[in-house]
Design an enzyme around this catalytic site. Structure first.
Site, PDB file in Angstrom:
ATOM      1  N   GLY A  18      -1.459 -12.520   0.272  1.00 57.91           N
ATOM      2  CA  GLY A  18      -0.427 -12.082  -0.194  1.00 57.91           C
ATOM      3  C   GLY A  18       0.491 -11.123   0.842  1.00 57.91           C
ATOM      4  N   ASP A  19       1.184 -10.227   0.652  1.00 55.91           N
ATOM      5  CA  ASP A  19       2.475  -9.533   1.764  1.00 55.91           C
ATOM      6  C   ASP A  19       1.985  -8.907   2.662  1.00 55.91           C
ATOM      7  OD1 ASP A  19       5.300  -9.190   1.241  1.00 55.91           O
ATOM      8  OD2 ASP A  19       4.276  -7.139   1.222  1.00 55.91           O
ATOM      9  N   LEU A  20       1.162  -8.050   2.275  1.00 53.80           N
ATOM     10  CA  LEU A  20       0.722  -7.692   3.595  1.00 53.80           C
ATOM     11  C   LEU A  20      -0.175  -8.421   4.837  1.00 53.80           C
ATOM     12  CD1 LEU A  20       0.277  -4.672   4.474  1.00 53.80           C
ATOM     13  CD2 LEU A  20      -2.617  -4.672   4.053  1.00 53.80           C
ATOM     14  N   LYS A  22       0.809 -11.602   4.977  1.00 53.03           N
ATOM     15  CA  LYS A  22       1.997 -12.058   5.610  1.00 53.03           C
ATOM     16  C   LYS A  22       2.856 -10.790   7.050  1.00 53.03           C
ATOM     17  CE  LYS A  22       6.196 -13.840   4.615  1.00 53.03           C
ATOM     18  NZ  LYS A  22       7.084 -14.171   3.216  1.00 53.03           N
ATOM     19  N   ARG A  49      -7.853 -16.602  -3.530  1.00 53.22           N
ATOM     20  CA  ARG A  49      -7.746 -17.580  -4.929  1.00 53.22           C
ATOM     21  C   ARG A  49      -7.218 -19.034  -4.484  1.00 53.22           C
ATOM     22  NH1 ARG A  49      -6.377 -13.942  -9.752  1.00 53.22           N
ATOM     23  NH2 ARG A  49      -4.671 -13.547  -8.478  1.00 53.22           N
ATOM     24  N   VAL A  90     -12.849 -13.543  -5.691  1.00 57.23           N
ATOM     25  CA  VAL A  90     -13.848 -11.885  -5.049  1.00 57.23           C
ATOM     26  C   VAL A  90     -14.616 -11.729  -6.309  1.00 57.23           C
ATOM     27  CG1 VAL A  90     -12.044 -11.032  -3.512  1.00 57.23           C
ATOM     28  CG2 VAL A  90     -11.939 -10.428  -5.714  1.00 57.23           C
ATOM     29  N   ASP A 181      -4.513   4.718   7.476  1.00 55.62           N
ATOM     30  CA  ASP A 181      -3.077   5.021   6.660  1.00 55.62           C
ATOM     31  C   ASP A 181      -2.358   4.745   7.334  1.00 55.62           C
ATOM     32  OD1 ASP A 181      -0.949   6.458   6.788  1.00 55.62           O
ATOM     33  OD2 ASP A 181      -2.305   8.879   5.948  1.00 55.62           O
ATOM     34  N   HIS A 182      -1.186   3.689   7.271  1.00 54.87           N
ATOM     35  CA  HIS A 182      -0.376   3.247   9.024  1.00 54.87           C
ATOM     36  C   HIS A 182       0.571   3.900   9.798  1.00 54.87           C
ATOM     37  CE1 HIS A 182       3.148   3.069   6.089  1.00 54.87           C
ATOM     38  NE2 HIS A 182       3.341   2.304   7.155  1.00 54.87           N
ATOM     39  N   HIS A 244       0.427  10.188   3.858  1.00 52.02           N
ATOM     40  CA  HIS A 244       0.864   9.738   5.312  1.00 52.02           C
ATOM     41  C   HIS A 244       1.502  10.870   5.263  1.00 52.02           C
ATOM     42  CE1 HIS A 244       1.011   5.963   4.450  1.00 52.02           C
ATOM     43  NE2 HIS A 244       1.478   5.322   3.611  1.00 52.02           N
ATOM     44  N   LYS A 345      17.183   5.280   6.458  1.00 51.41           N
ATOM     45  CA  LYS A 345      15.895   5.152   7.239  1.00 51.41           C
ATOM     46  C   LYS A 345      15.473   6.372   8.183  1.00 51.41           C
ATOM     47  CE  LYS A 345      11.068   3.657   8.031  1.00 51.41           C
ATOM     48  NZ  LYS A 345      10.508   3.721   6.409  1.00 51.41           N
TER      49      LYS A 345
HETATM   50  N1  LIG Z   1       2.487  -5.111   0.716  1.00 50.57           N
HETATM   51  C1  LIG Z   1       2.268  -3.519   1.671  1.00 50.57           C
HETATM   52  O1  LIG Z   1       3.936  -3.222   2.108  1.00 50.57           O
HETATM   53  C2  LIG Z   1       1.453  -2.827   1.789  1.00 50.57           C
HETATM   54  C3  LIG Z   1       0.256  -2.451   1.353  1.00 50.57           C
HETATM   55  N2  LIG Z   1      -0.327  -2.001   1.004  1.00 50.57           N
HETATM   56  C4  LIG Z   1      -2.263  -2.629   0.258  1.00 50.57           C
HETATM   57  O2  LIG Z   1      -2.674  -3.600   0.484  1.00 50.57           O
HETATM   58  C5  LIG Z   1      -2.541  -4.391  -0.608  1.00 50.57           C
HETATM   59  C6  LIG Z   1      -2.773  -5.864  -0.963  1.00 50.57           C
HETATM   60  O3  LIG Z   1      -0.851  -5.418  -0.245  1.00 50.57           O
HETATM   61  P1  LIG Z   1      -0.248  -7.122  -1.152  1.00 50.57           P
HETATM   62  O4  LIG Z   1      -1.133  -7.576  -0.349  1.00 50.57           O
HETATM   63  O5  LIG Z   1       1.522  -5.661  -1.041  1.00 50.57           O
HETATM   64  O6  LIG Z   1      -0.756  -7.443  -2.609  1.00 50.57           O
HETATM   65  P2  LIG Z   1      -0.434  -8.954  -3.222  1.00 50.57           P
HETATM   66  O7  LIG Z   1       0.153  -8.740  -4.103  1.00 50.57           O
HETATM   67  O8  LIG Z   1       0.822  -9.506  -1.857  1.00 50.57           O
HETATM   68  O9  LIG Z   1      -1.775  -9.669  -2.524  1.00 50.57           O
HETATM   69  C7  LIG Z   1      -2.222  -9.855  -3.041  1.00 50.57           C
HETATM   70  C8  LIG Z   1      -3.502 -10.867  -2.862  1.00 50.57           C
HETATM   71  O10 LIG Z   1      -4.820 -10.996  -3.172  1.00 50.57           O
HETATM   72  C9  LIG Z   1      -5.487 -12.104  -3.951  1.00 50.57           C
HETATM   73  N3  LIG Z   1      -6.012 -11.824  -5.018  1.00 50.57           N
HETATM   74  C10 LIG Z   1      -5.878 -11.220  -6.357  1.00 50.57           C
HETATM   75  N4  LIG Z   1      -6.557 -11.595  -6.771  1.00 50.57           N
HETATM   76  C11 LIG Z   1      -8.257 -12.087  -6.017  1.00 50.57           C
HETATM   77  C12 LIG Z   1      -8.640 -12.562  -7.241  1.00 50.57           C
HETATM   78  N5  LIG Z   1      -9.747 -12.232  -8.102  1.00 50.57           N
HETATM   79  N6  LIG Z   1      -9.713 -12.613  -5.752  1.00 50.57           N
HETATM   80  C13 LIG Z   1      -9.234 -13.407  -4.408  1.00 50.57           C
HETATM   81  N7  LIG Z   1      -7.960 -13.100  -3.974  1.00 50.57           N
HETATM   82  C14 LIG Z   1      -7.222 -12.908  -5.298  1.00 50.57           C
HETATM   83  C15 LIG Z   1      -3.691 -12.748  -3.465  1.00 50.57           C
HETATM   84  O11 LIG Z   1      -4.622 -14.564  -3.103  1.00 50.57           O
HETATM   85  P3  LIG Z   1      -4.190 -15.076  -4.669  1.00 50.57           P
HETATM   86  O12 LIG Z   1      -3.130 -15.267  -6.097  1.00 50.57           O
HETATM   87  O13 LIG Z   1      -3.873 -16.275  -3.981  1.00 50.57           O
HETATM   88  O14 LIG Z   1      -6.005 -14.919  -5.378  1.00 50.57           O
HETATM   89  C16 LIG Z   1      -3.097 -11.845  -2.587  1.00 50.57           C
HETATM   90  O15 LIG Z   1      -3.364 -12.645  -1.776  1.00 50.57           O
HETATM   91  C17 LIG Z   1      -2.792  -3.524  -1.369  1.00 50.57           C
HETATM   92  O16 LIG Z   1      -3.916  -2.099  -2.064  1.00 50.57           O
HETATM   93  C18 LIG Z   1      -1.430  -2.503  -0.863  1.00 50.57           C
HETATM   94  O17 LIG Z   1      -1.582  -1.472  -2.225  1.00 50.57           O
HETATM   95  C19 LIG Z   1      -0.752  -1.404   1.308  1.00 50.57           C
HETATM   96  C20 LIG Z   1       0.603  -0.504   1.827  1.00 50.57           C
HETATM   97  C21 LIG Z   1       1.739  -1.857   2.287  1.00 50.57           C
HETATM   98  O1  LIG Z   2       2.545   3.137   2.747  1.00 49.32           O
HETATM   99  C1  LIG Z   2       3.917   2.867   2.238  1.00 49.32           C
HETATM  100  O2  LIG Z   2       4.682   3.313   3.493  1.00 49.32           O
HETATM  101  C2  LIG Z   2       5.987   2.123   3.654  1.00 49.32           C
HETATM  102  C3  LIG Z   2       7.125   2.884   4.089  1.00 49.32           C
HETATM  103  O3  LIG Z   2       6.295   2.921   5.462  1.00 49.32           O
HETATM  104  P1  LIG Z   2       6.824   2.996   6.851  1.00 49.32           P
HETATM  105  O4  LIG Z   2       6.146   2.785   7.596  1.00 49.32           O
HETATM  106  O5  LIG Z   2       8.210   1.818   6.667  1.00 49.32           O
HETATM  107  O6  LIG Z   2       7.918   4.022   6.786  1.00 49.32           O
HETATM  108  C4  LIG Z   2       6.148   2.205   1.745  1.00 49.32           C
HETATM  109  O7  LIG Z   2       7.800   1.600   1.726  1.00 49.32           O
HETATM  110  C5  LIG Z   2       5.199   2.341   0.633  1.00 49.32           C
HETATM  111  O8  LIG Z   2       5.629   1.832  -0.501  1.00 49.32           O
HETATM  112  C6  LIG Z   2       4.189   2.925   1.404  1.00 49.32           C
HETATM  113  O9  LIG Z   2       3.273   2.149  -0.168  1.00 49.32           O
END
Ligand SMILES: NC(=O)C1=CN([C@@H]2O[C@H](COP(=O)(O)OP(=O)(O)OC[C@H]3O[C@@H](n4cnc5c(N)ncnc54)[C@H](OP(=O)(O)O)[C@@H]3O)[C@@H](O)[C@H]2O)C=CC1
Ligand SMILES: O=C1O[C@H](COP(=O)(O)O)[C@@H](O)[C@H](O)[C@H]1O
Length: 490
Positions: A18-20, A22, A49, A90, A181-182, A244, A345
Site C-alpha cells: 500500500g501507499d503508506l 511505500k 494479497r 488477513v 500519531d505521526h 493531531h 502548506k
Molecule cells: N497513506 C497515507 O498517507 C496514510 C495512511 N494512514 C493509514 O494507514 C493505513 C494504510 O493506508 P494506505 O497505505 O494509504 O492504504 P492502501 O489502500 O494504499 O493500502 C492498503 C493495503 O492493505 C492491503 N490489503 C487490503 N485488503 C487486504 C486483505 N484482505 N488481506 C491482506 N492485505 C490486504 C492492500 O494490498 P492488496 O490489495 O495487495 O491486498 C494494501 O497493501 C490506513 O489505516 C490509513 O488510514 C495514515 C496516515 C497517512
Molecule cells: O494524518 C494525516 O496527515 C496528513 C497531513 O500530514 P502532514 O505531516 O503532511 O502535515 C493529511 O494529509 C492526511 O489527510 C491525514 O490523514
C-alpha cells in the site's frame, strides 16, 4: 517496557503493497539502517494479497527508497535483502500459520531474539481481526517481546473506538499497543515540551495571566489525492482534529510532568483532554466553523474530485475555538484550524501574549505589536520570537523585531522524518510519542459533540475557494473575540 538501544527485530507489515508502506515505512526503515539505529540482525516481512515474490517486493522497496531519498550511501540491494514477502489474506487463519513458520525461520537466520513488531498499515476495519488472529494463532508466543503498531484512524467515533479498543485489548496489553500519531514524531512538536519546560522566560508566563490566545494551524495545499473513499467518510474533524490538532493542544496546555517518563507525560496530557469544554449543540456555531473547498485558483472543488463526491457534505476544513476549563487556561481560547487545498502548506503554532497595562510606545491600540512566540513545525523548523525594540536613529520610536532560530541551520542535518523516529521508538519500547487509549477516548468525546451538532443541519458547501485560506466565518470566529489569525508565512 524500555529495552536496549539497538535491539534485533522482525517487523511484520500488514498492507506492504500500500501507499503508506511505500511512501513512509520503507524509506524510514532504510534511514534507520543507514544511520546505524538498526544493525544487520533485522528482517521485514511484507504481507498483502497480491501474489508478489520476494524479489519483486525487494524491487518495490528499492524503488520507494530511490523516489524518496536523493542521497543514499549504502548498498540498496544489501538492505533490501532483509525484506521478505508473503501473499496473505488477513481474514484467512491459514495465512497466519504460514507466517508463524516464516517468522521462526527468519528468527534463526537473523538472531532477532524473538522480538516482533506487527505493523498494521491497513484499513482500520481489519485492525481487530488481525490482532485476534495474531493472538489465536500463537504469533505472540515468541521468546522475545511483541508489539502492535496501529495506524489511524482509531475508530470513527467514541463508541466505535471503544469497541475496537476492547477487541484489541483481548489480544494485546495496553503497553504492547503503539497507536501512531505521526505529528508526535515531528521534531518541532517534540520540541514543544523542551521550549516550555527548559525556559524560565516562557514557562513562568505560560498561563491565562500573560497569554491572550494560542493559534494552531495545519494547512495543506494537497486535496484528497487517491484517498477520496476514506476521506469522505472521515472529513477534516476526524482526520486531523481528533488526533493531531488535539495532541498539539494537549502538549501546549499540559502541566509540567514530574518526570519525563511516558506515564507522567501522558497523565498530564490526559488531564488537559479531560478539561476540554464540550461544545453544546446549540452553541456549536460560536465555537466551530466547517468548510468545504469549491473551485478556485488552484483547481477544482472537492465535489468534482471523484464521481462519488458530487453531493458530499463532508468538511475539508475546520476551525475551532477550544476552551480548556482549568485553573491555568480559564478564559484563553486555543484557536485551531486545518484544511485541504489551502493557500499554503504550513504547520505553525502562535502564542500571543497579552499587552502590558500601559504601553508608552503604542498609544493607539490598533497599532500595537503583541509579543508572539511562533513555533514553526513545517515546512521550516524553528522558533521566532516577536518583540519590540527601538528604531535606530533619533527619537524614541518602537518597532517590531524578530529573533529567529532555525533548527536545520543550527544542527546542520536534516531532522529525521516523523515515521523514522516513531518506528525507532517502537523498536526500543519508548511509548512517549504514541497515544494511550485514555487520550484517544477523551479526544473522541470532544469531537463527537461537535460532529453530533453538525449532523443536525445541512452545511452550505462549498464555502471556500481551493487555494484560499478557508471560509470567511473562520476569520469572524476570532474577530468577535478581538483577535485575528496571524499569518502562516513570514
Ligand atoms: N497513506 C497515507 O498517507 C496514510 C495512511 N494512514 C493509514 O494507514 C493505513 C494504510 O493506508 P494506505 O497505505 O494509504 O492504504 P492502501 O489502500 O494504499 O493500502 C492498503 C493495503 O492493505 C492491503 N490489503 C487490503 N485488503 C487486504 C486483505 N484482505 N488481506 C491482506 N492485505 C490486504 C492492500 O494490498 P492488496 O490489495 O495487495 O491486498 C494494501 O497493501 C490506513 O489505516 C490509513 O488510514 C495514515 C496516515 C497517512
Ligand atoms: O494524518 C494525516 O496527515 C496528513 C497531513 O500530514 P502532514 O505531516 O503532511 O502535515 C493529511 O494529509 C492526511 O489527510 C491525514 O490523514
Amino acid at each position: 517496557m524500555k529495552t536496549v538501544d539497538k535491539p534485533n527485530v522482525v517487523i511484520v507489515i500488514f498492507g506492504a503493497t500500500g501507499d503508506l508502506s511505500k511512501r513512509k515505512l520503507f524509506p524510514s526503515i532504510y534511514r534507520l539502517y543507514q544511520n546505524g539505529k538498526i544493525g544487520e540482525d533485522f528482517a521485514v516481512v511484507g504481507l498483502a494479497r497480491r501474489p508478489w515474490t520476494n524479489d519483486f517486493f525487494r524491487e518495490k522497496v528499492c524503488e520507494s527508497i530511490n523516489e524518496s531519498e536523493s542521497n543514499h550511501q549504502i548498498d540498496l540491494e544489501a538492505f533490501a535483502s532483509h525484506f521478505y514477502y508473503q501473499s496473505f489474506d488477513v481474514t484467512d487463519s491459514s495465512s497466519y500459520t504460514h507466517l508463524d513458520g516464516l517468522l521462526n525461520d527468519l528468527e534463526g537466520q537473523y538472531q532477532t531474539d524473538g522480538n516482533r513488531i506487527f505493523y498494521l498499515a491497513m484499513a482500520p476495519e481489519y485492525f481487530g481481526t488481525i490482532a485476534n488472529q495474531i493472538e489465536q494463532n500463537g504469533l505472540k508466543e515468541s521468546v522475545g517481546w511483541t508489539r502492535l503498531v496501529i495506524e489511524k484512524p482509531f475508530g470513527h467515533d467514541h463508541a466505535s473506538a471503544k469497541a475496537l479498543n476492547n477487541q484489541i485489548r483481548l489480544a494485546f496489553n495496553e503497553d504492547q499497543i503503539y497507536r501512531i500519531d505521526h505529528y508526535l514524531g515531528k521534531e518541532m512538536v517534540q520540541n514543544i515540551e523542551v521550549i516550555r519546560f527548559a525556559n524560565g522566560i516562557f514557562e513562568h508566563l505560560w498561563n491565562n495571566r500573560f497569554i491572550s490566545n494560542i493559534q494552531v494551524t495545519s494547512s495543506e495545499k494537497l486535496g484528497v489525492e487517491e484517498r477520496a473513499r476514506y476521506y469522505d467518510r472521515s472529513g477534516a474533524t476526524r482526520d486531523m482534529v481528533q488526533n493531531h490538532m488535539l495532541q498539539m493542544v494537549a502538549l501546549l496546555a499540559m502541566e509540567p510532568p514530574i518526570k519525563l517518563t511516558p506515564e507522567e507525560i501522558r497523565s498530564e496530557k490526559v488531564k488537559v483532554l479531560r478539561a476540554l469544554r464540550l461544545v453544546k449543540p446549540t452553541e456549536v456555531e460560536n465555537y466551530f466553523v466547517r468548510g468545504q473547498y469549491g473551485p478556485g485558483p488552484v483547481g477544482k472543488g472537492y465535489r468534482e474530485e471523484a464521481p462519488e463526491l458530487t453531493d458530499s457534505i463532508t468538511e475539508t476544513y475546520v476551525a475551532g475555538k477550544v476552551m480548556i476549563d482549568n485553573y491555568r487556561w480559564a478564559g484563553v481560547p486555543f484557536y485551531i484550524r486545518t484544511g485541504k487545498k489551502m493557500k499554503e502548506k504550513s504547520i505553525k503554532i502562535v502564542v500571543e501574549f497579552k499587552d502590558i497595562p500601559m504601553n508608552l510606545y503604542y498609544k493607539d491600540e490598533a497599532k500595537r505589536h503583541p509579543n508572539l512566540l511562533v513555533i514553526n513545525i513545517q515546512p521550516d523548523e524553528g522558533i521566532t520570537l516577536h518583540l519590540n525594540a527601538k528604531k535606530a536613529g533619533i527619537g524614541s520610536i518602537a518597532q517590531p523585531i524578530e529573533l529567529s532560530y532555525t533548527n536545520n541551520g543550527v544542527d546542520g542535518i536534516n531532522t529525521p522524518e516523523a515515521y523514522e523516529k516513531l518506528i525507532y521508538d517502537c523498536i526500543i519500547g519508548d511509548t512517549t510519542n504514541f497515544t494511550h487509549w485514555d487520550e484517544v477516548a477523551y479526544s473522541w468525546k470532544y469531537v463527537d459533540a461537535v460532529l453530533d451538532a453538525w449532523s443536525k443541519t445541512e452545511p452550505l458547501f462549498p464555502n471556500y475557494a481551493a487555494g484560499s485560506m478557508g471560509p470567511k466565518a473562520a476569520d469572524r470566529l476570532l474577530e468577535k473575540d478581538g483577535f485575528h489569525w496571524w499569518p502562516i508565512t513570514d
